[in-house]
Design a protein around this motif. Structure first.
Motif, PDB file in Angstrom:
ATOM      1  N   ASP A  10       0.704  -1.315  -0.191  1.00 17.04           N
ATOM      2  CA  ASP A  10       0.066   0.034   0.014  1.00 17.04           C
ATOM      3  C   ASP A  10       0.914   1.216   0.029  1.00 17.04           C
ATOM      4  N   ARG A  11       1.867   1.362   0.884  1.00 19.71           N
ATOM      5  CA  ARG A  11       2.503   2.575   0.882  1.00 19.71           C
ATOM      6  C   ARG A  11       4.045   2.237   1.023  1.00 19.71           C
ATOM      7  N   PRO A  12       4.912   3.268   0.670  1.00 18.91           N
ATOM      8  CA  PRO A  12       6.388   3.083   0.836  1.00 18.91           C
ATOM      9  C   PRO A  12       6.582   3.105   2.406  1.00 18.91           C
ATOM     10  N   VAL A  13       7.803   2.620   2.780  1.00 18.93           N
ATOM     11  CA  VAL A  13       8.185   2.383   4.090  1.00 18.93           C
ATOM     12  C   VAL A  13       9.483   3.003   4.544  1.00 18.93           C
TER      13      VAL A  13
ATOM     14  N   THR B 101      10.161   0.005  -0.927  1.00 14.24           N
ATOM     15  CA  THR B 101       8.953   0.216  -1.721  1.00 14.24           C
ATOM     16  C   THR B 101       7.764  -0.490  -0.848  1.00 14.24           C
ATOM     17  N   PRO B 102       6.455  -0.267  -1.225  1.00 14.18           N
ATOM     18  CA  PRO B 102       5.434  -0.812  -0.633  1.00 14.18           C
ATOM     19  C   PRO B 102       5.414  -2.480  -0.503  1.00 14.18           C
TER      20      PRO B 102
ATOM     21  N   SER C 158       7.582   4.801  -4.109  1.00 12.08           N
ATOM     22  CA  SER C 158       6.168   4.213  -4.039  1.00 12.08           C
ATOM     23  C   SER C 158       5.530   4.202  -5.724  1.00 12.08           C
ATOM     24  N   ASP C 159       6.826   4.284  -6.591  1.00  5.33           N
ATOM     25  CA  ASP C 159       6.340   4.194  -8.036  1.00  5.33           C
ATOM     26  C   ASP C 159       5.045   4.771  -8.462  1.00  5.33           C
ATOM     27  N   GLY C 160       5.012   6.068  -8.067  1.00  7.10           N
ATOM     28  CA  GLY C 160       4.111   7.063  -8.728  1.00  7.10           C
ATOM     29  C   GLY C 160       2.870   6.812  -7.658  1.00  7.10           C
TER      30      GLY C 160
END
Length: 320
Positions: free
Chosen positions: A84-87, A198-199, A225-227
């Protein structure tokens, strides 16, 4: 009077200071040249030999590793990296005498300058390197930094995990985080870095040190996040800039900046010339005066000296 010869302790003081400075540079993640790094490694005290970070960008974090969150709930890393979200991931421990506090304080201070919000756009995850740390101690640490962050909706965005030694070591090996326990001091020797993931749990970037440039943090999260987060302008900036490991921030790529500048110039010229092209391609508007002249020119003309023609009806009326 002869000057007294310096004692062995006095002679070794500068060397101790030099080693301390070099050790602090390592722990803070300060970039150095190859020669300085070689000297640093040779001058490190025994407590910090083998401590550091190996860049494993692109590596997949094992998502089956088991930990407990700050509320005592048993989880795996798949619950953290859920796509869902980057960390922003770091390895710390709550009883660290100095470095961990400096790192987390610097991180939160930089996050306060971002429009992106923890718990909504990204997550902050700190895994304790101390297998003896309790979930209640981790909960106190979470509450401390949530209070410092002071932004609504962030309760689920800060996570402080504890686990057994095997899982902690497995995670540290996966991200290249080398640390060691000092039994005589009951402390852990380690360095400071935020690992941007990344997520899905892939290592995207390392941000070294205890202070983080807000713009670098933002772009690192947008990139990871790849956008999924950020604005179109952020994507354009990422196209024109690349991360400079030596500077610890994003710097311009001349070729890309020139190509974007050329593209903007072409668009601007096209926008300026478009009205001119449209005007030239459209047919001219009819001219009433010209049409009248054309009608007059098409009617029969009377040669000079001859009477003007007249209708038969007019002639009959005249004769009557």
């Amino acid at each position: 009077m002869l000057a007294k010869s310096p004692s062995a302790d006095q002679r070794s003081a500068p060397a101790r200071v030099r080693r301390a400075v070099l050790a602090c540079a390592l722990l803070a993640g300060i970039g150095t040249t190859g020669a300085a790094q070689a000297q640093l490694l040779s001058d490190l005290p025994e407590q910090m030999q083998g401590v550091g970070i190996d860049d494993k960008s692109g590596a997949q974090i094992p998502l089956d590793l088991r930990f407990r969150d700050e509320n005592g709930r048993a989880i795996t890393l798949a619950d953290v990296f859920d796509g869902d979200r980057p960390v922003l991931l770091s390895l710390n421990y709550s009883d660290c005498p100095m470095l961990c506090g400096l790192q987390l304080n610097g991180l939160v201070q930089s996050l306060q300058d971002l429009k992106l919000s923890a718990g909504k756009d990204f997550d902050v995850v700190s895994v304790s390197v101390d297998p003896l740390e309790t979930t209640s101690r981790a909960k106190l640490t979470e509450q401390k930094y949530l209070k410092q962050y002071a932004r609504g909706g962030a309760a689920g965005g800060f996570r402080f995990l504890t686990g057994n030694n095997d899982n902690i070591r497995a995670l540290a090996d996966a991200i290249g985080f080398r640390y060691k326990y000092l039994p005589d001091r009951k402390e852990y020797s380690h360095t400071a870095a935020e690992i941007v993931c990344t997520p899905d749990g892939v290592v995207s970037r390392y941000l070294y040190g205890v202070m983080y440039d807000p713009q670098t943090l933002r772009l690192s999260l947008v990139e990871a996040s790849d956008g999924k987060i950020g604005s179109p302008l952020d994507q354009l900036i990422l196209y024109c800039f690349h991360y400079d490991e030596t500077e610890g921030r994003y710097g311009p790529v001349a070729r890309r900046v020139m190509s974007v500048g050329a593209g903007i110039t072409v668009v601007a010229l096209a926008a300026g010339l478009l009205p001119y092209w449209l005007h030239r391609s459209s047919p001219p508007a009819p001219d009433p005066a010209g049409e009248a002249d054309a009608v007059a020119a098409s009617s029969p003309s009377t040669p000079p000296g001859e009477p003007a023609p007249h209708s038969d009806a007019h002639s009959d009326a005249h004769n009557a």
